[in-house]
Enzyme design. Structure first.
Site, mmCIF file in Angstrom:
data_model
loop_
_atom_site.group_PDB
_atom_site.id
_atom_site.type_symbol
_atom_site.label_atom_id
_atom_site.label_comp_id
_atom_site.label_asym_id
_atom_site.label_seq_id
_atom_site.Cartn_x
_atom_site.Cartn_y
_atom_site.Cartn_z
ATOM 1 N N MET A 6 -8.961 -6.865 3.620
ATOM 2 C CA MET A 6 -9.758 -7.593 4.605
ATOM 3 C C MET A 6 -9.622 -6.942 5.973
ATOM 4 S SD MET A 6 -9.315 -11.585 5.666
ATOM 5 C CE MET A 6 -7.703 -11.277 6.379
ATOM 6 N N ARG A 13 9.906 -3.674 -6.921
ATOM 7 C CA ARG A 13 9.604 -4.850 -6.098
ATOM 8 C C ARG A 13 10.051 -6.182 -6.703
ATOM 9 N NH1 ARG A 13 8.967 -2.793 -1.064
ATOM 10 N NH2 ARG A 13 7.482 -1.056 -1.070
ATOM 11 N N ARG A 62 1.188 4.478 -4.010
ATOM 12 C CA ARG A 62 0.002 5.284 -3.780
ATOM 13 C C ARG A 62 -0.864 5.500 -5.016
ATOM 14 N NH1 ARG A 62 -1.562 3.746 -0.213
ATOM 15 N NH2 ARG A 62 -3.246 5.257 -0.425
ATOM 16 N N HIS A 87 -9.535 -6.974 9.924
ATOM 17 C CA HIS A 87 -9.328 -7.883 11.048
ATOM 18 C C HIS A 87 -10.227 -7.509 12.223
ATOM 19 C CE1 HIS A 87 -5.358 -9.296 9.245
ATOM 20 N NE2 HIS A 87 -6.130 -10.367 9.371
ATOM 21 N N ARG A 88 -11.094 -6.558 11.993
ATOM 22 C CA ARG A 88 -12.130 -6.265 12.979
ATOM 23 C C ARG A 88 -13.339 -7.161 12.739
ATOM 24 N NH1 ARG A 88 -15.623 -0.623 13.476
ATOM 25 N NH2 ARG A 88 -16.905 -1.261 15.245
ATOM 26 N N ARG A 100 -7.424 -6.673 18.192
ATOM 27 C CA ARG A 100 -6.522 -6.940 17.063
ATOM 28 C C ARG A 100 -5.165 -6.253 17.217
ATOM 29 N NH1 ARG A 100 -9.363 -3.223 12.290
ATOM 30 N NH2 ARG A 100 -9.665 -1.395 13.611
ATOM 31 N N VAL A 113 0.813 -1.224 0.000
ATOM 32 C CA VAL A 113 0.000 0.000 0.000
ATOM 33 C C VAL A 113 0.842 1.267 0.000
ATOM 34 C CG1 VAL A 113 -1.952 -1.154 1.089
ATOM 35 C CG2 VAL A 113 -0.273 0.018 2.535
ATOM 36 N N ASN A 117 6.285 0.893 -12.520
ATOM 37 C CA ASN A 117 7.026 1.431 -11.383
ATOM 38 C C ASN A 117 7.108 0.401 -10.253
ATOM 39 O OD1 ASN A 117 8.150 3.679 -9.649
ATOM 40 N ND2 ASN A 117 6.269 3.256 -8.516
ATOM 41 N N ARG A 157 1.072 2.056 -16.016
ATOM 42 C CA ARG A 157 2.217 2.897 -15.659
ATOM 43 C C ARG A 157 2.677 2.611 -14.236
ATOM 44 N NH1 ARG A 157 2.659 9.538 -15.878
ATOM 45 N NH2 ARG A 157 4.750 9.660 -14.988
#
Length: 206
Positions: A88, A168, A81, A90-91, A141, A78, A163, A159
């Protein structure tokens, strides 16, 4: 982990090529759509990528379902940007069944795998105790480990994918996000091989 391309711009390669050509032509979309050949699609995609003219690639969009990765990997994901994410909770989706196998890094396998598993088991037991004692899910959590697995839906344009792949896929990237990136590249190459022919890690000189 499971990485699947679930939706994409079906004619994305042609869209990118037309957008690239229109930037240098007085003629409009309809003319190029009706006259552009398959060879031209390849030519105009290559022209955009080689010359770093990235805006045409923003018109082709890809949505992935990424399942069974750790919170460690999702937090790295994440950071990119120019994308859309739905993760998902976790609450509302508590880690209480077989879908919540924690991610054990390769460095812990064999040498410390049992230790890692015991740590996870202990932390989960504390989590369940907090719930039993009336602590709300959104607060309980807080004790969950970074290795708890998660699912996330990701949408990026071509695009941003270039990047993302450049950073990565590199051998210097953390192992899990690198594995996610390679699977994403495999998925987009299945549908748009011409558009992603030049995608790869920045840390390798082509």
């Amino acid at each position: 982990m499971k990485v699947e391309l679930v939706s994409y711009t079906k004619d994305g390669e042609k869209v990118v090529a037309i957008a690239s050509k229109m930037s240098r032509s007085r003629k409009g979309w309809k003319h190029h759509e009706e006259t552009m050949t398959e060879d031209e699609i390849e030519t105009w995609i290559r022209d955009a990528v080689i010359h770093g003219y990235w805006s045409p690639l923003e018109h082709s969009v890809y949505t992935f379902s990424i399942e069974g990765i750790s919170r460690v990997a999702s937090h790295q994901l994440v950071r990119h940007r120019i994308a859309s994410y739905t993760q998902m909770s976790h609450r509302f989706a508590k880690p209480v069944d077989e879908y919540y196998q924690p991610v054990v890094p390769p460095s812990a396998e064999k040498r410390a795998e049992k230790l890692a598993e015991n740590v996870y088991k202990q932390i989960y037991s504390y989590y369940y105790e907090l719930l039993k004692n009336g602590v709300p899910e959104e607060d309980a959590r807080y004790v969950l480990p970074n290795g708890v697995n998660t699912n996330i839906v990701v949408t990026m344009n071509a695009r941003e994918l270039y990047n993302f792949f450049g950073l990565r896929l590199c051998s210097r990237a953390q192992w899990e996000i690198r594995a996610v990136a390679w699977k994403m590249l495999e998925e987009v190459k299945k549908v748009h091989p011409r558009l992603f022919r030049y995608a790869g890690p920045n840390c390798i000189i082509h």
